[in-house]
Design an enzyme around this catalytic site. Structure first.
Site, short mmCIF file in Angstrom:
data_model
loop_
_atom_site.label_atom_id
_atom_site.label_comp_id
_atom_site.label_asym_id
_atom_site.label_seq_id
_atom_site.Cartn_x
_atom_site.Cartn_y
_atom_site.Cartn_z
N ILE A 137 1.00 3.19 6.63
CA ILE A 137 -0.13 3.66 7.60
C ILE A 137 0.02 2.71 8.84
O ILE A 137 -0.78 3.78 9.48
CB ILE A 137 -1.24 4.33 7.23
CG1 ILE A 137 -2.46 3.36 6.64
CG2 ILE A 137 -0.79 5.68 5.63
CD1 ILE A 137 -3.70 3.52 6.09
N ASP A 138 -0.64 1.35 8.95
CA ASP A 138 -0.78 0.52 9.95
C ASP A 138 -0.02 0.90 11.02
O ASP A 138 -0.37 0.47 12.35
CB ASP A 138 -1.04 -0.51 9.71
CG ASP A 138 -1.83 -1.15 7.68
OD1 ASP A 138 -1.88 -1.79 7.18
OD2 ASP A 138 -2.81 0.29 7.89
N GLN A 150 -7.41 8.55 4.22
CA GLN A 150 -5.83 8.56 5.29
C GLN A 150 -4.42 7.65 4.43
O GLN A 150 -3.46 8.47 4.88
CB GLN A 150 -6.09 7.04 6.21
CG GLN A 150 -7.45 7.30 7.11
CD GLN A 150 -7.54 5.98 7.38
OE1 GLN A 150 -7.86 5.51 8.48
NE2 GLN A 150 -8.85 4.86 6.94
N GLY A 162 0.93 -1.24 -0.46
CA GLY A 162 -0.22 0.18 -0.74
C GLY A 162 0.92 1.19 -0.34
O GLY A 162 1.81 1.48 0.37
N MET A 220 -8.23 3.02 8.71
CA MET A 220 -7.87 1.63 8.48
C MET A 220 -6.89 1.31 9.87
O MET A 220 -7.20 1.65 10.57
CB MET A 220 -7.17 2.30 7.69
CG MET A 220 -8.29 2.36 6.04
SD MET A 220 -6.27 2.80 4.81
CE MET A 220 -7.88 1.98 3.42
N ARG A 254 -24.73 8.42 12.71
CA ARG A 254 -24.34 8.06 11.58
C ARG A 254 -22.62 7.64 12.09
O ARG A 254 -22.16 8.16 12.63
CB ARG A 254 -24.05 10.06 11.11
CG ARG A 254 -25.34 10.78 11.30
CD ARG A 254 -26.34 9.47 9.27
NE ARG A 254 -27.76 10.41 9.69
CZ ARG A 254 -28.89 10.69 10.07
NH1 ARG A 254 -29.28 8.88 10.71
NH2 ARG A 254 -29.68 10.25 10.14
O1 F6P Z 1 -1.90 -1.54 4.77
C1 F6P Z 1 -2.13 -0.18 4.19
C2 F6P Z 1 -3.91 -0.13 3.87
O2 F6P Z 1 -4.19 0.93 3.49
C3 F6P Z 1 -4.78 -1.22 5.40
O3 F6P Z 1 -4.74 0.03 6.38
C4 F6P Z 1 -5.60 -1.52 4.73
O4 F6P Z 1 -6.52 -2.83 5.32
C5 F6P Z 1 -5.41 -1.76 3.58
O5 F6P Z 1 -4.23 -1.29 2.43
C6 F6P Z 1 -5.99 -1.88 1.77
O6 F6P Z 1 -5.35 -2.25 0.92
P1 F6P Z 1 -5.90 -1.76 -0.49
O7 F6P Z 1 -5.43 -0.76 -0.92
O8 F6P Z 1 -5.17 -2.88 -1.83
O9 F6P Z 1 -7.00 -1.64 -1.04
#
Ligand code: F6P
Length: 337
Positions: A128-129, A269, A13, A171, A261
């Site tokens: 970002i995780d 993000q 990502g 995320m 909501r």
């Molecule tokens: O690993 C970073 C991330 O943004 C995660 O937080 C999220 O679950 C995942 O990538 C989404 O993956 P993709 O960009 O392949 O949809």
């Protein structure tokens, strides 16, 4: 033309700060006499022979740009038939001495495997995780926290105006780092993360306390939920756009009668310019990576430990997920409701 050539790739990502890291690694390596070659779209660039020369000119003016000028992908050579061999052959054909890989949890695990198979690599942790072991922070995390905090601050004003429970899904893959840090920074009334099991009993308690807030005249609430959170007994059906935020929102409204909501922050993000912290972290990591390459200290990942840039063997990172420590969550929990 230098006879020392270094490759750089960004895999997995994307995240804010990648370009700052590409710039720093390139400039620091060039000062050490290297010619730098960018491998496009992650590991796939080796298979497709998609590369671009990196130099002081095309890495200038990118420190504040989101994304990655090299492109990325989730392609993994270890999962493709003959993929490892193709990468090794392409590496040799490009005349590379070493490869710097900017990756998240998955990409760096693959990088560790490629090192064991003979590829001279150095890893830089980005995602970002913030779920990569042995480093306090990863490039991109602080920017995602700032984006999520800004979103929560905005939700707070509309929640208060409409006397609503506002839920923000963020995320984090299988961890709750973004939810915990952004929720704390916003003063959220509840933070739900995968590391802390959530069941009907906890749902009842959450709803009781939201109603208690109303009796105290605080007739609105802000709840943050990490995307990987599991609500026992309440399945998430992503295919029907019913992520954990939607499921939780229905349950809260059903239990409290509070108008509820849900907002899903999603890819916002991961976009846009990195905050200053991520730029300086990326610079520190890039310079350290170039130093490791020059010293031929391969199979290492640069890391932030305390306020120092350290190095750890990729083998100690491979396959591990760094979860939110309970004491960090307990600190946030003090201020719930
Ligand atoms: O690993 C970073 C991330 O943004 C995660 O937080 C999220 O679950 C995942 O990538 C989404 O993956 P993709 O960009 O392949 O949809």
């Amino acid at each position: 033309m230098s006879d020392k050539r270094l490759g750089i790739l960004t895999g997995g990502g994307d995240c804010p700060g990648l370009n700052a890291a590409i710039r720093a690694t390139t400039k620091a390596a060039m000062q050490r006499g290297y010619e730098v070659i960018g491998i496009c779209n992650g590991w796939k660039g080796f298979i497709d022979n998609e590369t671009q020369a990196l130099d002081n000119t095309n890495t200038s003016g990118i420190i504040d740009r989101g994304g990655t000028i090299l492109g990325t992908s989730r392609f993994s050579p270890t999962r493709e038939e003959n993929g490892v061999r193709q990468v090794m052959d392409a590496f040799q054909k490009l005349g590379l001495e070493a490869l710097v890989v900017l990756g998240g949890h998955g990409t760096l695990s693959v990088t560790s495997q490629m090192f064991k198979l003979g590829l001279p690599v150095v890893g830089i942790p980005k995602t970002i995780d913030n779920d990569i072991a042995e480093t306090d922070y990863t490039i991109g995390f602080q920017t995602a926290v700032q984006i999520a905090t800004d979103a929560l601050d905005r939700l707070r004003s509309t929640a208060e105006s409409h006397h609503r429970a506002m839920i923000l899904e963020v995320m984090g893959n299988s961890t709750g780092w973004i939810a915990t840090y952004a929720g704390m920074a916003n003063g959220a009334d509840a933070i739900l993360i995968p590391e802390i099991p959530f069941n009907e009993e906890k749902l009842d308690r959450l709803c009781e306390l939201l109603q208690h807030r109303i009796k105290r005249g605080r007739n609105f609430s802000i709840i943050v939920v990490a995307e990987g959170t599991r609500l026992e007994g309440r399945p998430v059906v992503v295919s029907q756009c019913k992520g954990v935020g939607e499921v939780l929102g229905e349950a809260v409204q059903e239990h409290t009668g509070l108008e509820t909501r849900v907002s899903v922050l999603g890819y916002i993000q991961r976009g846009g310019t990195p905050v200053a912290y991520d730029r300086s972290l990326a610079i520190s990591f890039g310079v350290k990576a170039a130093e490791l390459v020059e010293k031929r200290l391969y199979g290492q990942m640069v890391a932030l430990q305390g306020n120092r840039v350290a190095t750890v063997p990729l083998a100690e990172v491979e396959g591990r997920v760094k979860t939110v420590p309970l004491d960090v969550y307990r600190t946030a929990e003090i201020f719930f409701y």
